[in-house]
Design a protein around this motif. Structure first.
Motif, PDB file in Angstrom:
ATOM      1  N   ILE A   1      14.689  44.850  37.683  1.00 22.91           N
ATOM      2  CA  ILE A   1      15.726  43.845  39.015  1.00 22.91           C
ATOM      3  C   ILE A   1      15.340  42.424  38.999  1.00 22.91           C
ATOM      4  O   ILE A   1      16.719  41.857  38.695  1.00 22.91           O
ATOM      5  CB  ILE A   1      16.058  44.367  39.931  1.00 22.91           C
ATOM      6  CG1 ILE A   1      16.952  45.861  39.990  1.00 22.91           C
ATOM      7  CG2 ILE A   1      16.886  43.685  41.155  1.00 22.91           C
ATOM      8  CD1 ILE A   1      17.635  46.678  41.349  1.00 22.91           C
TER       9      ILE A   1
ATOM     10  N   ARG B   1      11.790  24.555  30.746  1.00 23.14           N
ATOM     11  CA  ARG B   1      12.061  25.267  30.821  1.00 23.14           C
ATOM     12  C   ARG B   1      12.636  26.972  30.152  1.00 23.14           C
ATOM     13  O   ARG B   1      12.295  27.683  30.231  1.00 23.14           O
ATOM     14  CB  ARG B   1      13.321  24.956  31.649  1.00 23.14           C
ATOM     15  CG  ARG B   1      14.511  24.083  31.357  1.00 23.14           C
ATOM     16  CD  ARG B   1      15.269  24.411  32.249  1.00 23.14           C
ATOM     17  NE  ARG B   1      16.334  23.560  31.644  1.00 23.14           N
ATOM     18  CZ  ARG B   1      17.049  22.283  31.153  1.00 23.14           C
ATOM     19  NH1 ARG B   1      16.196  21.548  32.655  1.00 23.14           N
ATOM     20  NH2 ARG B   1      18.226  21.534  31.267  1.00 23.14           N
ATOM     21  N   ALA B   2      13.257  26.343  29.119  1.00 26.54           N
ATOM     22  CA  ALA B   2      14.188  27.187  28.134  1.00 26.54           C
ATOM     23  C   ALA B   2      13.086  27.754  27.655  1.00 26.54           C
ATOM     24  O   ALA B   2      13.201  29.025  27.618  1.00 26.54           O
ATOM     25  CB  ALA B   2      14.368  26.802  27.161  1.00 26.54           C
TER      26      ALA B   2
ATOM     27  N   MET C   1      24.785  29.862  43.598  1.00 26.68           N
ATOM     28  CA  MET C   1      23.874  30.494  42.578  1.00 26.68           C
ATOM     29  C   MET C   1      22.765  30.600  43.018  1.00 26.68           C
ATOM     30  O   MET C   1      21.618  32.136  42.853  1.00 26.68           O
ATOM     31  CB  MET C   1      24.100  29.801  41.473  1.00 26.68           C
ATOM     32  CG  MET C   1      25.541  30.491  40.778  1.00 26.68           C
ATOM     33  SD  MET C   1      25.919  31.919  40.443  1.00 26.68           S
ATOM     34  CE  MET C   1      25.847  32.764  40.001  1.00 26.68           C
TER      35      MET C   1
ATOM     36  N   ILE D   1      11.987  32.013  28.770  1.00 27.80           N
ATOM     37  CA  ILE D   1      11.933  33.338  28.006  1.00 27.80           C
ATOM     38  C   ILE D   1      10.987  34.070  27.273  1.00 27.80           C
ATOM     39  O   ILE D   1      10.798  35.115  27.268  1.00 27.80           O
ATOM     40  CB  ILE D   1      13.662  32.920  26.338  1.00 27.80           C
ATOM     41  CG1 ILE D   1      13.412  34.026  25.812  1.00 27.80           C
ATOM     42  CG2 ILE D   1      12.250  31.614  25.515  1.00 27.80           C
ATOM     43  CD1 ILE D   1      14.621  34.399  26.127  1.00 27.80           C
TER      44      ILE D   1
ATOM     45  N   ALA E   1      14.968  29.273  33.957  1.00 26.31           N
ATOM     46  CA  ALA E   1      15.945  28.502  33.094  1.00 26.31           C
ATOM     47  C   ALA E   1      17.314  27.501  33.634  1.00 26.31           C
ATOM     48  O   ALA E   1      16.982  26.599  32.510  1.00 26.31           O
ATOM     49  CB  ALA E   1      16.561  29.795  31.824  1.00 26.31           C
ATOM     50  N   VAL E   2      17.643  27.230  34.257  1.00 24.28           N
ATOM     51  CA  VAL E   2      18.528  26.753  35.289  1.00 24.28           C
ATOM     52  C   VAL E   2      17.916  25.649  35.918  1.00 24.28           C
ATOM     53  O   VAL E   2      18.232  24.463  35.576  1.00 24.28           O
ATOM     54  CB  VAL E   2      19.649  27.555  35.000  1.00 24.28           C
ATOM     55  CG1 VAL E   2      21.209  26.467  36.060  1.00 24.28           C
ATOM     56  CG2 VAL E   2      20.623  28.318  34.758  1.00 24.28           C
TER      57      VAL E   2
ATOM     58  N   ASN F   1      24.010  23.880  42.457  1.00 20.61           N
ATOM     59  CA  ASN F   1      24.854  24.753  42.720  1.00 20.61           C
ATOM     60  C   ASN F   1      24.055  25.859  44.181  1.00 20.61           C
ATOM     61  O   ASN F   1      23.425  26.742  44.178  1.00 20.61           O
ATOM     62  CB  ASN F   1      24.645  25.539  41.887  1.00 20.61           C
ATOM     63  CG  ASN F   1      25.867  26.063  41.710  1.00 20.61           C
ATOM     64  OD1 ASN F   1      25.980  26.766  42.717  1.00 20.61           O
ATOM     65  ND2 ASN F   1      25.785  26.330  40.659  1.00 20.61           N
TER      66      ASN F   1
ATOM     67  N   TYR G   1      14.132  34.691  35.736  1.00 25.25           N
ATOM     68  CA  TYR G   1      14.681  33.801  34.582  1.00 25.25           C
ATOM     69  C   TYR G   1      15.578  32.927  34.572  1.00 25.25           C
ATOM     70  O   TYR G   1      16.034  32.167  33.909  1.00 25.25           O
ATOM     71  CB  TYR G   1      15.274  35.412  33.308  1.00 25.25           C
ATOM     72  CG  TYR G   1      15.877  34.254  32.232  1.00 25.25           C
ATOM     73  CD1 TYR G   1      15.136  33.976  30.512  1.00 25.25           C
ATOM     74  CD2 TYR G   1      17.153  34.458  32.261  1.00 25.25           C
ATOM     75  CE1 TYR G   1      15.688  33.382  30.083  1.00 25.25           C
ATOM     76  CE2 TYR G   1      17.650  33.627  30.651  1.00 25.25           C
ATOM     77  CZ  TYR G   1      16.870  33.423  29.934  1.00 25.25           C
ATOM     78  OH  TYR G   1      17.125  32.754  28.614  1.00 25.25           O
ATOM     79  N   PHE G   2      16.496  32.973  35.646  1.00 20.64           N
ATOM     80  CA  PHE G   2      17.781  32.259  35.728  1.00 20.64           C
ATOM     81  C   PHE G   2      17.141  30.419  36.714  1.00 20.64           C
ATOM     82  O   PHE G   2      17.746  29.984  36.721  1.00 20.64           O
ATOM     83  CB  PHE G   2      18.902  32.764  35.994  1.00 20.64           C
ATOM     84  CG  PHE G   2      20.214  33.466  35.656  1.00 20.64           C
ATOM     85  CD1 PHE G   2      20.200  32.766  35.160  1.00 20.64           C
ATOM     86  CD2 PHE G   2      20.135  34.542  35.215  1.00 20.64           C
ATOM     87  CE1 PHE G   2      21.081  33.452  33.888  1.00 20.64           C
ATOM     88  CE2 PHE G   2      20.960  35.523  34.637  1.00 20.64           C
ATOM     89  CZ  PHE G   2      21.881  34.209  33.850  1.00 20.64           C
TER      90      PHE G   2
ATOM     91  N   LEU H   1      13.305  40.914  36.903  1.00 22.84           N
ATOM     92  CA  LEU H   1      13.531  39.933  35.866  1.00 22.84           C
ATOM     93  C   LEU H   1      14.197  38.897  35.620  1.00 22.84           C
ATOM     94  O   LEU H   1      14.622  37.597  35.368  1.00 22.84           O
ATOM     95  CB  LEU H   1      13.263  41.099  35.039  1.00 22.84           C
ATOM     96  CG  LEU H   1      12.710  40.912  33.752  1.00 22.84           C
ATOM     97  CD1 LEU H   1      11.074  41.052  33.860  1.00 22.84           C
ATOM     98  CD2 LEU H   1      12.330  41.903  32.871  1.00 22.84           C
ATOM     99  N   LEU H   2      15.550  39.193  35.366  1.00 21.97           N
ATOM    100  CA  LEU H   2      17.222  38.226  35.800  1.00 21.97           C
ATOM    101  C   LEU H   2      16.776  37.284  36.688  1.00 21.97           C
ATOM    102  O   LEU H   2      17.206  36.051  36.232  1.00 21.97           O
ATOM    103  CB  LEU H   2      18.787  39.068  35.427  1.00 21.97           C
ATOM    104  CG  LEU H   2      18.697  39.853  34.031  1.00 21.97           C
ATOM    105  CD1 LEU H   2      20.151  40.263  34.028  1.00 21.97           C
ATOM    106  CD2 LEU H   2      19.037  38.431  33.069  1.00 21.97           C
TER     107      LEU H   2
ATOM    108  N   PHE I   1      10.419  36.284  30.864  1.00 23.78           N
ATOM    109  CA  PHE I   1      11.223  37.624  30.672  1.00 23.78           C
ATOM    110  C   PHE I   1      10.461  38.257  29.450  1.00 23.78           C
ATOM    111  O   PHE I   1      10.436  39.340  29.313  1.00 23.78           O
ATOM    112  CB  PHE I   1      12.397  36.660  29.568  1.00 23.78           C
ATOM    113  CG  PHE I   1      13.572  37.629  29.924  1.00 23.78           C
ATOM    114  CD1 PHE I   1      14.608  38.176  30.995  1.00 23.78           C
ATOM    115  CD2 PHE I   1      14.102  38.784  28.849  1.00 23.78           C
ATOM    116  CE1 PHE I   1      15.083  38.978  30.677  1.00 23.78           C
ATOM    117  CE2 PHE I   1      15.050  39.376  29.405  1.00 23.78           C
ATOM    118  CZ  PHE I   1      15.643  39.507  30.198  1.00 23.78           C
ATOM    119  N   LEU I   2      10.318  37.723  28.258  1.00 23.82           N
ATOM    120  CA  LEU I   2       9.670  38.417  26.614  1.00 23.82           C
ATOM    121  C   LEU I   2       8.624  39.202  27.018  1.00 23.82           C
ATOM    122  O   LEU I   2       8.410  40.311  26.749  1.00 23.82           O
ATOM    123  CB  LEU I   2       9.878  38.616  25.523  1.00 23.82           C
ATOM    124  CG  LEU I   2      11.503  37.516  25.352  1.00 23.82           C
ATOM    125  CD1 LEU I   2      10.820  36.841  23.809  1.00 23.82           C
ATOM    126  CD2 LEU I   2      11.634  38.749  25.018  1.00 23.82           C
TER     127      LEU I   2
END
Lengths: 502, 515
Positions: free
Chosen positions: B149, B166-167, B119, B171, B159-160, B116, B155-156, B151-152, B174-175
Motif C-alpha cells: 500500500i 523525479r520521473a 493531495m 519509477i 513523482a509529483v 496542493n 511514488y506520487f 508504494l503508490l 516503484f519498480l
C-alpha cells in the motif's frame, strides 16, 4: 426432447431481446430510436433474474441441470460466467451509449449485434459438445466483425473489422478442422463422450489424429484470447474499432474465449493434458512477456491497453497449466485452484479493464486523441478522471488494495499449489512480468500527474463525463476497491469450482 | 477497556484512511481546514498510540502478542485479518505514528511545489495506514497488502513533488520495490502450501508458522526452505535496502520532498528489516542459519560502501541517503548474527536511525528551503548565518556518527558486539572479521560526517550568501524537531528503556530457535 426451461430462461430472455430489438427497430421512427438502448438494458437485466433464482437453487443443494442430449449443462460455473457476460454486456452498453447515440446511424443494429454476441457468450458457458461449442463460438464472434468496423467512414475502423474478420474466420476454420479430427479419432462429439473415449484413443493407433485435433482446437482459442503468436489482430482491431467496442472485445469476447477453453480443458480433454499442458505453458509465458515488452513502446493509449490485455491473457492462461494433473484416479493439486484463478482473474480483469477503457472514452471526448501525450496533466483539467484512471491502472499493475492483486495472488496460488518445478518457473515469469507491466502503467500515471497540461484545456472547466459514463465509472471504481479488500470475487470463484466436484 | 484492547490497533491503522477520505471530500481551496483535518487525524492516531503504550503489558508476563484480533478475511485463499503487537513491533508502531504526526506538523508551512496540500496530506495519511498496518500484521498476505500500500503514495510524492530528476527516481523506487515484493509473494505462497496445521490445512498465520514446536513446517525440505528464504530475502533486502540492491535509495531520497525523505528513511526502510525479524528468521531458522554469513557479508559491504560513497557526495541529501545504507548495514549485521543481542541491537538501530536520520532529512530540507540548493560546495558557515539550525545539524550529525550518550551509539555498538559471538553454528572467525570491518566503518562514518560538517556548518559564509539574512528555525520546525532531539538524548542516555521492551519478545521468540 426435454428442455429444462428454468435453466434455459436466461438465454431465452436474451434471445427474446435480440428478436424484439430487430422488430422494434423496424417500426420505430428515427427520433424514438433512443429507446432501443433502454430495451437492451432491460433485456440484459431481466436475464439476470433467472440466473439469481438458479443460483439460489444451487445454494439449496440443487443438482446440475443437463439437457439437449448431454450437450448443455447449467452448473454453477456456467451461472457465474453467464452473470459475468450479462454484466459485461451491460457495461459495454453503458460505455457505448453516447458514442452510438451521437453517431445516430444503425443504432438498432448495434444493440442487436451486441446482445447477439452476449447470447453466444452465455451459450458457450453451458455447451458441452463440440457442435454446440462451434455454434456459440460463431454466435459471439460474427457480430464482433461488424461491431469492429462500426465507424463506417473511418478507414482504420474498416481495416480493424477486416483484420478481425480474416483472423476470426481463420480461427474458426482451424477449430472446425481440429474438431473434425477429434471426431474422426474418437467418434463422439459430446464432452462426456470425449472424457470417456479419449484416454483410450490417446493410447491407440489413432492417437496422432487426436493429438493434432487437440492442438488445433486449443490454437483456435488462442486466437480468441489474443495469445501470442495469434495476437497480431488485437492492437489494430482495438485501435480502429469504436473504443467501447474495443472494451467489449477485450473483456467479454476474451472472457468467452477463456470460458470455451476452460470447459474443454476441464470437461472434455483432461486426458490430453500431455498435449495441451506444454503448449499452454509456452503460449502463456510468451504471451505475457511479449505483450508487456511491446506495450512498453506504445504511444497510443488504446494500443497500450491492447498489449496490456494481451499480457493479461498470459496471466489468465498461466494457471491452466496446472489443471488436470493426473493423480491416481482423480486430479492432483492445482486442479481446483487453476479454475478458481481463471474465474477470479476474469472478474477482476473485467472491472479494471472496463474502467480503464471507460476513462479513455471520457477523456477522448475532450481531447479527441488517443495519443499518450493527450494524458499530460490530466489531473489539472479532469482531476476525478485522473484519480480513477490511476486506480484502474494500479489495479492492472496488481497493487493492493485494488482488485488486481487478488487476480495475481490467485494465479500464483494455482501455480505454486501444484508443487512442480515448471509451475514455480512460470510463477517467476509472472512475477518478472508484473514488474515490466508496472513500468508502462505508471508511465501513464506519471503523465497524468507530473506533466503540464496544454493551455487550451486548462481554461476549460473540469471535464465532466456523460451521465452514463459517470455511473459506470463510479460503479467500477467502487467495485475495484471493494473487490480488493472483501472476499466477494473469491467467493464467486469458489462457487464456480463446485462444478468440478459434481 | 476490553473494547480498547480489541479495536485499538485497527482504529489507529484505519483512522488515517478516514481522514484521507474526508480530505478528498473537501474543496482544495480550503487549505486550513484540510491541514486541520489531516493534523487532527494524525493526532487522534497518536492519542490511540499513547493509550496503547499505557495498556501494553511491559512486564513480560504476557506471552505472545497483545491487542490481538483475528477475524476471517478472504477464506477462499486462507488469509485472515490477524493483527497484534509485541515488544518487537510496538516501538516501530509508535515510531511510525510519531514520525507521521511530526511530518504533518512540519508540512504546515512547508509545502513543496506544486503545493496542493490536499493531495499531499492525502498521500501522507495513506502512507500512515500502510506503515502502521505492516507493523501489526500477523498474517503473511495481510502483511503483503500493507507492504504494497505504501508504494503508490510514495511514488506520487516523489513523482509529483520531487526534484529535477523525479520521473526517473520515482519509477526506479516503484519498480525495485515491486520486483522484490513479487518474489516475496511467491515465497509466501510456497510457505503456505508447504505448511500443515495440526488440525489439517495450510496457513498464512505468522504466529503458527513461526511456532517451531507446532511443527507446521516439519515437511519443508532444506532446499525448498532455502529457495523460499531467498525469495523473501529479495523482497526485504530491496526495501532495507542492502548493498547491492540499494541503488534506488539515493535517487529516491534525493528527489523526494523533505516529508517523503523523512518518512522513507524513518519508517519505510524499517519495514524491510522488521520483516527479517518478524518473518524470515523465526519461520525459516535453518535457512536463516545458512544465509546468515552472506547477509552479514552484504551488510558490512554496505557499511563500507555507504561510508565511502558518502565521502564522495556533493549533495547533502544524497550524502544522508548513502549514510542510511551504512546504518542499515549495521542493523542487518545485528540480525545476521542470529543472537538475541544482535537482534535487539538491530531493533534499537532501526528506531535510532528512524529518529536521527529522520531529523537529518528534516534539517536538509529546511536548508534547501532557505538556500534553494543542496550543493555542499555552495554552502558553508551555517553556524554563523543560522546558529540554531547549524547547532542542531552538528548535534544530529554527532548522533548519526555514533557518539556515545546519543541515540546512534547503543545500536551500532551492540550490533558489533554481537558479531563477536554469533549464534551457534555460525563461523566465529567470519563474524569477527565482519566486526572489525564494521568498526572500520564507524571510523569512516565519523570521517564523512565531520567532513560534511566542516564544509557546511563551519567556516566562513561563502561570498554568494554574504549579506543575505536567513530566518533561523521557525515555530513549526521547532514543534516537529524537538521531540526527535529529546528522543535522541533519552535513547542515548537510557538505552535500557527501549532494549527492555524489545528484549523480552526477542528472547521469547529467538532464544529457543538459534540456541
Amino acid at each position: 426432447m426435454n428442455v429444462d426451461w428454468h435453466a434455459f430462461l436466461p438465454e431465452a430472455i436474451v434471445a427474446g431481446t435480440v428478436i424484439l430489438l430487430l422488430l422494434v427497430d423496424l417500426i420505430l421512427p428515427n427520433r424514438s430510436k433512443w429507446t432501443l438502448g433502454g430495451i437492451t438494458a432491460l433485456g440484459l437485466l431481466a436475464a439476470a433474474v433467472p440466473i439469481a433464482t438458479l443460483a439460489a437453487d444451487f445454494a439449496d443443494g440443487g443438482e446440475n441441470r443437463v439437457f439437449f442430449a448431454d450437450g448443455y449443462v447449467v452448473d454453477e460455473l456456467s451461472l457465474v460466467l453467464k452473470g459475468f457476460f450479462l454484466a459485461s454486456g451491460y457495461v459495454a452498453l453503458l460505455l457505448a451509449y453516447n458514442t452510438i447515440e451521437e453517431g445516430a446511424y444503425y443504432r438498432g443494429e448495434f444493440y442487436f449485434l451486441l446482445v447477439s454476441a452476449v447470447l453466444g457468450m452465455m451459450m458457450i458457458a453451458s455447451v458441452r459438445d463440440l457442435i454446440g461449442l462451434f455454434i456459440a463460438f460463431e454466435l459471439f464472434s460474427a457480430p464482433g466483425y461488424l461491431l469492429a468496423a462500426w465507424k463506417k467512414y473511418d478507414l482504420k475502423s474498416n481495416e480493424s473489422g477486416m483484420k478481425y474478420f480474416l483472423m476470426g474466420v481463420t480461427a474458426t476454420a482451424i477449430m472446425l478442422y481440429g474438431m473434425s479430427l477429434l471426431y474422426g479419432a474418437t467418434g463422439t462429439l459430446t464432452y462426456s463422450g470425449l472424457m470417456e473415449v479419449l484416454p483410450g484413443v490417446l493410447d491407440g493407433d489413432t492417437s496422432s489424429l487426436a493429438i493434432l485435433g487437440i492442438v488445433l482446437v486449443i490454437a483456435s482459442f488462442a486466437f480468441k484470447v489474443s495469445a501470442v503468436p495469434f495476437h497480431f489482430w488485437a492492437p489494430d482491431t482495438y485501435e480502429g474499432a469504436p473504443t467501447p467496442v474495443a472494451a467489449f472485445f477485450s473483456v467479454a469476447v476474451k472472457g468467452a474465449g477463456f470460458m470455451g477453453l476452460v470447459s474443454l480443458i476441464f470437461f472434455a480433454l483432461p486426458a490430453g493434458d500431455d498435449v495441451w499442458r506444454p503448449m499452454i505453458w509456452v503460449i502463456a509465458a510468451l504471451t505475457m512477456t511479449i505483450g508487456n515488452l511491446i506495450a512498453l513502446r506504445q504511444e497510443n493509449i488504446v494500443r497500450l491497453l491492447a498489449y496490456s490485455s494481451i499480457a493479461q491473457s498470459g496471466y489468465i492462461l498461466a494457471p491452466l497449466t496446472v489443471a488436470a494433473l493426473p493423480d491416481g484416479e482423480g486430479f492432483g493439486p492445482g486442479h481446483t485452484e487453476s479454475l478458481q484463478a481463471v474465474v477470479i482473474y476474469l472478474l477482476v480483469y473485467a472491472v479494471m479493464n472496463f474502467g480503464a477503457f471507460g476513462v479513455v472514452i471520457a477523456v477522448a471526448r475532450r481531447t479527441h486523441s488517443g495519443h499518450l501525450d493527450s494524458y499530460d496533466g490530466l489531473f489539472a483539467h479532469a482531476p476525478s478522471l485522473a484519480v480513477v484512471m490511476t486506480m484502474f491502472l494500479a489495479a492492472l499493475a496488481g497493487i493492493p488494495p485494488l482488485a488486481g492483486w487478488l487476480g495475481k495472488l490467485a494465479v500464483f496460488t494455482a501455480l505454486i499449489s501444484a508443487d512442480e518445478v515448471w509451475g514455480y518457473l512460470l510463477a517467476v515469469i509472472v512475477a518478472v512480468n508484473a514488474v515490466i507491466a508496472a513500468f508502462y502503467y505508471m508511465r501513464v500515471v506519471r503523465k497524468m500527474f507530473a506533466e503540464e497540461a496544454p493551455e487550451e484545456y486548462l481554461v476549460l472547466p473540469p471535464l465532466q463525463p456523460t451521465p452514463s459514463l459517470q455511473f459506470t465509472l463510479g460503479g467500477l471504481t467502487l467495485l475495484v476497491l471493494a473487490a480488493g479488500v472483501t472476499p466477494m470475487f473469491s467467493h464467486l470463484s469458489e462457487i464456480a469450482t463446485n462444478s468440478l466436484s459434481l | 477497556m476490553e473494547w480498547f484492547d480489541d479495536w485499538a490497533l485497527s482504529l489507529a491503522t484505519f483512522l488515517p484512511l478516514v481522514g484521507a477520505a474526508i480530505l478528498l471530500a473537501l474543496p482544495k481551496e480550503r487549505e486550513n481546514v484540510i491541514k486541520t483535518v489531516a493534523l487532527g487525524a494524525s493526532i487522534l492516531c497518536a492519542v490511540i498510540g499513547i493509550g496503547i503504550l499505557f495498556r501494553f503489558d511491559f512486564s513480560g508476563d504476557v506471552a505472545g502478542y497483545q491487542f490481538e484480533a483475528n477475524r476471517k478475511w478472504i477464506s477462499a485463499i486462507g488469509t485472515n485479518y490477524h493483527i497484534g503487537l509485541d515488544g518487537i513491533s510496538l516501538p516501530l508502531f509508535i515510531l511510525a505514528l510519531g514520525i507521521t504526526l511530526l511530518v504533518i506538523i512540519y508540512s504546515w508551512d512547508h509545502f513543496p511545489e506544486p503545493h496542493n496540500p490536499k493531495m499531499f496530506l492525502f498521500l501522507i495519511l495513506l502512507l500512515e495506514t500502510g506503515m502502521l498496518g505492516s507493523f501489526i500484521s500477523l498474517d503473511l498476505i495481510l502483511f503483503f497488502v500493507f507492504f504494497e500500500i505504501v508504494l503508490l503514495p510514495m511514488y506520487f510524492m516523489i513523482a509529483v513533488w520531487g526534484g529535477e530528476n523525479r520521473a526517473y527516481a520515482s519509477i526506479k523506487f516503484f519498480l525495485f520495490t515491486m520486483f522484490g515484493s513479487a518474489f516475496m509473494l511467491v515465497s509466501f505462497l510456497a510457505l503456505y502450501f508447504m505448511s500443515t496445521l495440526p488440525s489439517g490445512g495450510h496457513t498464512f498465520d505468522i504466529v503458527h508458522l513461526s511456532d517451531q514446536d507446532l511443527g507446521v513446517l516439519s515437511d519443508l525440505g532444506t532446499t525448498a526452505g532455502r529457495w523460499i528464504f531467498a525469495g523473501m530475502f529479495l523482497g526485504f533486502a530491496i526495501k532495507v535496502p542492502m548493498w547491492p540492491v540499494h541503488t534506488w535509495l539515493p535517487d529516491a531520497h534525493t528527489e523526494a520532498p523533505t516529508q517523503g525523505s523523512v518518512l522513507l528513511a524513518a519508517v519505510l526502510l524499517k519495514m524491510g528489516t522488521y520483516a527479517f525479524v518478524r518473518i524470515s528468521l523465526p519461520i525459516l531458522p535453518d535457512a536463516a542459519r545458512d544465509f546468515a554469513p552472506y547477509i552479514g557479508l552484504l551488510a558490512v559491504i554496505g557499511i563500507i560502501y555507504g561510508s565511502l560513497a558518502c565521502l564522495a557526495q556533493t549533495d547533502v541529501k544524497r550524502l544522508i541517503a548513502f549514510s542510511s545504507v551504512g546504518h542499515m548495514g549495521f542493523v542487518m549485521l545485528g540480525i545476521a548474527t542470529l543472537t538475541p543481542i544482535g537482534i535487539n541491537a538491530a531493533l534499537f538501530g532501526m528506531i535510532s536511525h528512524g529518529i536521527v536520520t529522520g531529523l537529518l532529512f528534516f534539517l536538509a530540507g529546511s536548508m534547501q528551503h532557505r538556500y534553494h540548493t543542496r550543493e555542499i560546495s555552495r554552502l558553508g558557515g551555517l553556524l554563523i548565518s543560522m546558529p540554531r539550525l547549524g547547532g542542531l545539524l552538528v548535534f544530529t550529525s554527532f548522533a548519526s556518527l555514533g557518539l556515545p550518550a546519543l541515540a546512534g551509539f547503543p545500536g551500532e555498538f551492540s550490533s558489533m558486539l554481537s558479531a563477536y559471538q554469533p549464534a551457534e553454528g555460525l563461523n566465529e572467525a567470519v563474524f569477527r572479521t565482519f566486526m572489525v570491518i564494521a568498526a572500520v566503518g564507524t571510523v569512516l562514518t565519523a570521517g564523512y560526517m565531520l567532513y560534511m560538517l566542516q564544509r557546511v556548518a563551519q567556516g566562513k559564509v561563502p561570498d554568494e550568501w554574504a549579506g543575505h539574512t536567513f530566518h533561523d528555525i521557525g515555530t513549526f520546525e521547532y514543534m516537529s524537531w524537538v521531540p526527535l532531539v529529546l528522543m535522541t538524548v533519552v535513547l542515548g542516555v537510557f538505552p535500557g528503556i527501549l532494549m527492555s521492551v524489545t528484549d523480552k519478545s526477542v528472547m521469547s521468540i529467538f532464544s529457543g530457535i538459534f540456541g
